[in-house]
Design an enzyme around this catalytic site. Structure first.
Site, PDB file in Angstrom:
ATOM      1  N   CYS A   1     -11.047   7.532  37.097  1.00  0.00           N
ATOM      2  CA  CYS A   1     -12.028   7.710  38.082  1.00  0.00           C
ATOM      3  C   CYS A   1     -11.221   7.401  39.539  1.00  0.00           C
ATOM      4  O   CYS A   1     -10.379   6.499  39.586  1.00  0.00           O
ATOM      5  CB  CYS A   1     -13.010   6.514  37.936  1.00  0.00           C
ATOM      6  SG  CYS A   1     -13.966   6.133  39.603  1.00  0.00           S
TER       7      CYS A   1
ATOM      8  N   ASP B   1       0.907  -1.130  -0.030  1.00  0.00           N
ATOM      9  CA  ASP B   1      -0.113  -0.076  -0.017  1.00  0.00           C
ATOM     10  C   ASP B   1       0.981   1.249  -0.131  1.00  0.00           C
ATOM     11  O   ASP B   1       1.101   2.054   1.069  1.00  0.00           O
ATOM     12  CB  ASP B   1      -1.010  -0.042   1.339  1.00  0.00           C
ATOM     13  CG  ASP B   1      -2.295   0.965   1.138  1.00  0.00           C
ATOM     14  OD1 ASP B   1      -2.115   1.564  -0.176  1.00  0.00           O
ATOM     15  OD2 ASP B   1      -2.851   1.031   1.977  1.00  0.00           O
TER      16      ASP B   1
ATOM     17  N   TYR C   1       8.508  -5.201  -8.309  1.00  0.00           N
ATOM     18  CA  TYR C   1       7.596  -6.258  -8.745  1.00  0.00           C
ATOM     19  C   TYR C   1       7.375  -6.378 -10.192  1.00  0.00           C
ATOM     20  O   TYR C   1       6.525  -6.966 -10.547  1.00  0.00           O
ATOM     21  CB  TYR C   1       6.223  -6.119  -8.387  1.00  0.00           C
ATOM     22  CG  TYR C   1       5.642  -4.698  -8.225  1.00  0.00           C
ATOM     23  CD1 TYR C   1       5.284  -4.140  -9.793  1.00  0.00           C
ATOM     24  CD2 TYR C   1       5.148  -3.943  -7.218  1.00  0.00           C
ATOM     25  CE1 TYR C   1       4.568  -2.932  -9.431  1.00  0.00           C
ATOM     26  CE2 TYR C   1       4.554  -2.760  -7.197  1.00  0.00           C
ATOM     27  CZ  TYR C   1       4.379  -1.925  -8.295  1.00  0.00           C
ATOM     28  OH  TYR C   1       3.702  -0.729  -8.616  1.00  0.00           O
TER      29      TYR C   1
ATOM     30  N   LYS D   1      -8.217  -8.176  -3.004  1.00  0.00           N
ATOM     31  CA  LYS D   1      -8.019  -7.099  -2.127  1.00  0.00           C
ATOM     32  C   LYS D   1      -8.478  -8.042  -0.589  1.00  0.00           C
ATOM     33  O   LYS D   1      -9.439  -8.480  -0.530  1.00  0.00           O
ATOM     34  CB  LYS D   1      -8.767  -6.135  -2.253  1.00  0.00           C
ATOM     35  CG  LYS D   1      -8.594  -5.384  -3.848  1.00  0.00           C
ATOM     36  CD  LYS D   1      -7.169  -4.335  -3.261  1.00  0.00           C
ATOM     37  CE  LYS D   1      -7.853  -3.339  -2.891  1.00  0.00           C
ATOM     38  NZ  LYS D   1      -7.606  -1.859  -3.559  1.00  0.00           N
TER      39      LYS D   1
HETATM   40  S1  IVH Z   1       1.734  -5.229 -10.488  1.00  0.00           S
HETATM   41  C1  IVH Z   1       0.847  -4.916 -14.702  1.00  0.00           C
HETATM   42  N1  IVH Z   1       2.351  -5.875  -8.070  1.00  0.00           N
HETATM   43  O1  IVH Z   1      -1.054  -1.727  -7.185  1.00  0.00           O
HETATM   44  C2  IVH Z   1       0.631  -4.800 -13.436  1.00  0.00           C
HETATM   45  N2  IVH Z   1       1.295  -4.035  -8.294  1.00  0.00           N
HETATM   46  O2  IVH Z   1      -3.900  -1.491  -8.463  1.00  0.00           O
HETATM   47  C3  IVH Z   1       1.036  -3.494 -12.536  1.00  0.00           C
HETATM   48  N3  IVH Z   1       0.638  -2.708  -6.278  1.00  0.00           N
HETATM   49  O3  IVH Z   1      -0.481   0.518  -9.511  1.00  0.00           O
HETATM   50  C4  IVH Z   1       1.299  -3.784 -11.068  1.00  0.00           C
HETATM   51  N4  IVH Z   1       1.594  -3.924  -5.148  1.00  0.00           N
HETATM   52  O4  IVH Z   1       1.072   0.619  -7.224  1.00  0.00           O
HETATM   53  C5  IVH Z   1       1.846  -5.037  -8.744  1.00  0.00           C
HETATM   54  N5  IVH Z   1       3.017  -6.666  -5.897  1.00  0.00           N
HETATM   55  C6  IVH Z   1       2.429  -5.689  -6.692  1.00  0.00           C
HETATM   56  C7  IVH Z   1       1.927  -4.481  -6.155  1.00  0.00           C
HETATM   57  C8  IVH Z   1       1.330  -3.794  -6.975  1.00  0.00           C
HETATM   58  C9  IVH Z   1       1.223  -2.961  -5.070  1.00  0.00           C
HETATM   59  C10 IVH Z   1       0.160  -1.334  -6.699  1.00  0.00           C
HETATM   60  C11 IVH Z   1       0.747  -0.481  -7.725  1.00  0.00           C
HETATM   61  C12 IVH Z   1      -0.365  -0.604  -8.948  1.00  0.00           C
HETATM   62  C13 IVH Z   1      -1.489  -0.909  -8.062  1.00  0.00           C
HETATM   63  C14 IVH Z   1      -2.654  -1.310  -8.963  1.00  0.00           C
END
Ligand code: IVH
Length: 678
Positions: free
Chosen positions: A432, A119, A227, A320
Site C-alpha cells: 500500500c 519423518d 534405529y 505421535k
Molecule cells: S522402529 C520394530 N524407530 O516409523 C520397530 N521406527 O511407523 C520398527 N521410524 O517404518 C521401527 N523413526 O520408518 C523405529 N526411531 C525410530 C523411527 C522409526 C521413524 C519409522 C520407520 C517405521 C515407521 C513405523
C-alpha cells in the site's frame, strides 16, 4: 615405479584416511582437517584409480557419485520382516500401553529407550564382511526395492564398517531423511529450473531414493539415522551381540553408523512424557522433520517376552505429534495489510483441527504463490500448521475442485485506505502506498515520526503511541500537534507532570531541519542519509515534493527504486493532506544556506567507510560525510579519495594502503566533523 603391493597398500591407506575424515565431517559434525586437504587426498586416490582401474573397489570413497541409469528397481525379500509401529496420540494411550507392558513383563522393572520418530523412509542396509552390499526400502515389510546405487551416494552411510569386530552378515535398519536446510535449497533449485518443488522433506527424500539415475540421487542432500537391526549372522567371536537396544545403538555408532543424538534411556513413563514434550517444543529447531517419538523396551530378552501383534512389536510404540496437515475448504481470500504496508492474501477456511489447534485462516503469501500453487476460491486445500509457524495453504486437492472454483487476483488498491497498491521491482508482495494515512500503517508511521533521528519527540515512545492511537486521541502524525494535557492525563499511568512534559516536547520538536522532516515522513527506503542528500540538493521541501522520479535520480544516493518511492509517496492525495496539516501546525526549519556545493569541504571527494565504529553509528557518520559534500561509496578503488577505517578494518583497509589512499581512523573522522561544527 611403485610395486603393485605398495600401490595396493597406498590405496587402502587412502580409503582409511578418507573414510575417517568423512565420518568426522558427516556423522560427527566435527571435521578435523579443512575441506581442501580432504579434496587433495581424494584427488590422489582418483588419480591412482584412473591409472589402475583394477584397484577400484565397491567401498572406495570415489564410488559415491552414482552409477548406471537403471530401468527399474530389483525386488528384495527381507529375511527378517521390516515391522511398523503402533501409534498413540495422547498420554492416556501411553498409559494404556504402559499397563499392557507391565502385564506382559509380569510387573518386573524395565527401562525404556526414547527416540525421535524421524519423518523419512525406512531402509535396511546389508553389510557382508563389513562391506555394504545392499540397501532396500521397506516396501510392504516383506519385499522392498533395491536402492543400493542411490544409498551408496549418502555420505553418512559407511560403504565399509569401521573396526573388525562386526558380524559376518549384519542388516542395519534406520530412516533415510532429507534435512530441512537441504530440502529448502533443493526446492529453490527446483523452482529456478522451472521444475515442481517437493511438498515436504519426506516426499523429497522418497523421490530422491527412487531415482533410477543415481547421479541425480547423489546431488540430493539425504541423510540417515539407524534405529535397529535386521538379520544378524555369525557374530564376531570377540564381540557377542549386546543384550539391550541402547547398547546396540552404541555398537552401531562404533562401526561408523549414525544414530540420532536425541536418543535417551529412562526408567519411568513420566520421564518419557517429559521427553516427548521437550522434543515437541524444540521440533521447529531440529534440523530434520520428526512426527513423534518412539518408546522401546530396552532389554532384548524383555522385548522377546513381550512379542509381536501382526506387523508391530508389542514392546514399542510411536507417540505421535498432532498432525500438521489437514484438508479443508477454502471459503474466501481476504487481504491483510501489514505494518509496513505489505499486502498479504489470507485464506479464510472452514475451521479445521491441525497442529493441535483449530485453524480458520492461513497465509497464501503473495500473488505468485497463489498462481504457482494454482489455488482457487472454493477449492479443497491442504493446510499446514507446523510448530508456532503461521498456518499456510500447501496446495489444492485438484481431484476435488468444484466447477465454480474462482481464480484470485490481488486488488490494485489497499483494502484499508484505498491508496494504490503496487509491486516494486522484483518484490513478491504488493504494498500500500498510503504511508502516513493508511490506518494499518499508522502506528508504525507515528513511531517513526517521533523517533530520535526523525522529530525526536522526547518521552513519546512506542507504547505511548500505541495507547494514543488505541484511545483514538490521534489518527495520523499531524494530530500529535493538536494534543492537549487534559486529553493525555486520561491515559493509563500519565500524570499531570508527564503530560505537560510531553506537550512541551511535542512543541519543541516543531523546530527541526529539512533533512529530519523528510526522514520523519517514513518514505520507503529513504533513510537519514538519503533524506540529507535530498535536503542538501534541493534546499526546499517544495522542490523535493514536486520533483519527478527521473530528475530525483540526479541526487547522490538516489537510484531508480528510491526515486520511484519518493514520487509515489508525494503523489498520494492522503499523504499530501497530512503534510499540509503538519506544515500548518507550525513545523519549521532554518533555510539551508545556499552554499555552492563546490565550496563544501569534501566536495568532489569519494569516501569509503569500513570497520566498526564505536563513537557514532555508521548511518550518522555517512549522513555527516554527505553533509560535508562527500560521495560515500562502499568499495575501494583508484577513485577513492579517503578511507575511514574503524576497528577491525580488513580487506578494504589493505586495498586502500596498497593504493596509497588517505586513511583516517574514527577519532580522525570525529575531529573532522568537529572542525566543521557537526
Ligand atoms: S522402529 C520394530 N524407530 O516409523 C520397530 N521406527 O511407523 C520398527 N521410524 O517404518 C521401527 N523413526 O520408518 C523405529 N526411531 C525410530 C523411527 C522409526 C521413524 C519409522 C520407520 C517405521 C515407521 C513405523
Amino acid at each position: 615405479m611403485p610395486s603393485a603391493i605398495n600401490l595396493h597398500h597406498q590405496v587402502r591407506k587412502l580409503h582409511e584416511t578418507l573414510n575417517y575424515h568423512s565420518h568426522r565431517y558427516y556423522v560427527l559434525d566435527d571435521p578435523e582437517i579443512p575441506d581442501i586437504e580432504y579434496d587433495k587426498l581424494f584427488r590422489q586416490l582418483e588419480a591412482i584409480e584412473k591409472q589402475h582401474p583394477e584397484l577400484i573397489t565397491l567401498d572406495s570413497p570415489t564410488q559415491r557419485v552414482g552409477g548406471k541409469v537403471l530401468d527399474s528397481f530389483k525386488q528384495v525379500t527381507h529375511q527378517v520382516p521390516m515391522l511398523s509401529l503402533s501409534n498413540a496420540f495422547s498420554s492416556d494411550e501411553i498409559e494404556e500401553f504402559s499397563s499392557r507392558i507391565d502385564d506382559l513383563l509380569d510387573h518386573s522393572d524395565f527401562s525404556i529407550v526414547a527416540e525421535p520418530k524421524l519423518d523419512g523412509l525406512a531402509i535396511s542396509l546389508r553389510y557382508e564382511n563389513g562391506l555394504l552390499v545392499q540397501a532396500a526400502t521397506r516396501g510392504d515389510g516383506q519385499t522392498g526395492e533395491d536402492v543400493t546405487q542411490n544409498v551408496r551416494t549418502i555420505h553418512t552411510i559407511p560403504l565399509h564398517l569401521s573396526g573388525q569386530n562386526y558380524p559376518h552378515i549384519l542388516e542395519v535398519r534406520g530412516e533415510i531423511f532429507m534435512p530441512k536446510k537441504g530440502f529448502a535449497e533443493l526446492n529453490t533449485t527446483q523452482i529456478n529450473n522451472d521444475e515442481k518443488p517437493f511438498a515436504n522433506p519426506r516426499n523429497a527424500a522418497a523421490g530422491s531414493l527412487r531415482q533410477l539415475d543415481s547421479k541425480i540421487a547423489a546431488l540430493r542432500p539425504l541423510d540417515m539415522f539407524c534405529y535397529g537391526l535386521g538379520l544378524v549372522e555369525q557374530v564376531h567371536p570377540d564381540n557377542p551381540l549386546k543384550s539391550t537396544h541402547s547398547e546396540i545403538l552404541e555398537q552401531l555408532q562404533s562401526w561408523g553408523l549414525a544414530v540420532s543424538p536425541e536418543v535417551k534411556t529412562f526408567n519411568t513413563w513420566q520421564e518419557c512424557i517429559k521427553y516427548y514434550e521437550a522434543i515437541l517444543s524444540r521440533r521447529s529447531e531440529l534440523p530434520y522433520e520428526i512426527d513423534g517419538v518412539v518408546y522401546k523396551v530396552d532389554n532384548l530378552e524383555q522385548q522377546e517376552k513381550a512379542g509381536f501383534i501382526s506387523r508391530a512389536p508389542r514392546w514399542a510404540i510411536a507417540h505421535k505429534f498432532p498432525a500438521e496437515e489437514a484438508m479443508t475448504r477454502l471459503l474466501n481470500i481476504d487481504v491483510q495489510v501489514g505494518r509496513t504496508g505489505a499486502l498479504t492474501p489470507v485464506a479464510r477456511l472452514n475451521p479445521v483441527f491441525v497442529g493441535g489447534v483449530t485453524v480458520t485462516n492461513a497465509t497464501l503469501h503473495n500473488q505468485d504463490e497463489i498462481d504457482r500453487k494454482n489455488v482457487r476460491i472454493g477449492d479443497m486445500v491442504i493446510v499446514r500448521r507446523a510448530g508456532d509457524v503461521i498456518p499456510e495453504v500447501v496446495k489444492p486437492v485438484l481431484s476435488k475442485r468444484p466447477e465454480d472454483a474462482q481464480p484470485y487476483i490481488m486488488p490494485e488498491r489497499c483494502p484499508i485506505c484505498d491508496s494504490l497498491a503496487e509491486r516494486v521491482n522484483d518484490e513478491a508482495k504488493s504494498r500500500c502506498t498510503g504511508g502516513l494515512y493508511c490506518p494499518a500503517q499508522r502506528k508504525e508511521a507515528i513511531k517513526h515520526f517521533a523517533s530520535r533521528k526523525a522529530l525526536d519527540i522526547d518521552g513519546l515512545g512506542d507504547k505511548l503511541v500505541e495507547q494514543l492511537v488505541d484511545a483514538e486521541l490521534i489518527h495520523d502524525i499531524s494530530d500529535l500537534f493538536h494534543l492537549n494535557a487534559v486529553q493525555l492525563v486520561t491515559l493509563d499511568r500519565m500524570g499531570d507532570k508527564s503530560a505537560e512534559n510531553l506537550i512541551n516536547a511535542i512543541e519543541a520538536s516543531k523546530k527541526t531541519t529539512l533533512a529530519r522532516f523528510i526522514y520523519s515522513l517514513g518514505i520507503r527506503e529513504v533513510g537519514e542519509a538519503t533524506a540529507l542528500s535530498l535536503a542538501n540538493f534541493y534546499k526546499t521541501f517544495e522542490v523535493v515534493k514536486t520533483t519527478g522520479s527521473e530528475a530525483l535520480q540526479d541526487v547522490p544516493d538516489v537510484g531508480p527504486v528510491v526515486a520511484h518511492n519518493i514520487e509515489t509517496f508525494f503523489s498520494q492525495p492522503h499523504n499530501e493532506e497530512v503534510i499540509t496539516k503538519l506544515l500548518e501546525s507550525g513545523i519549521n526549519w532554518p533555510d539551508i544556506i545556499q552554499k555552492d556545493s563546490n565550496e563544501l569541504p569534501l566536495a568532489g571527494k569519494t569516501v569509503v567507510l569500513t570497520g566498526s565504529l564505536s563513537l557514532m553509528n555508521r548511518n550518522d557518520a555517512k549522513a555527516h560525510l554527505i553533509e560535508l559534500g562527500a560521495k560515500v561509496s562502499s568499495s575501494v578503488s583508484k577513485k577513492t579519495n579517503l578511507l575511514i577505517a574503524g576497528e577491525k578494518a580488513g580487506s578494504k583497509l589493505k586495498k586502500a594502503e596498497a593504493l596509497k589512499i588517505e586513511i583516517l581512523n574514527e577519532a580522525g573522522m570525529m575531529s573532522l566533523f568537529e572542525s566543521h561544527n557537526i
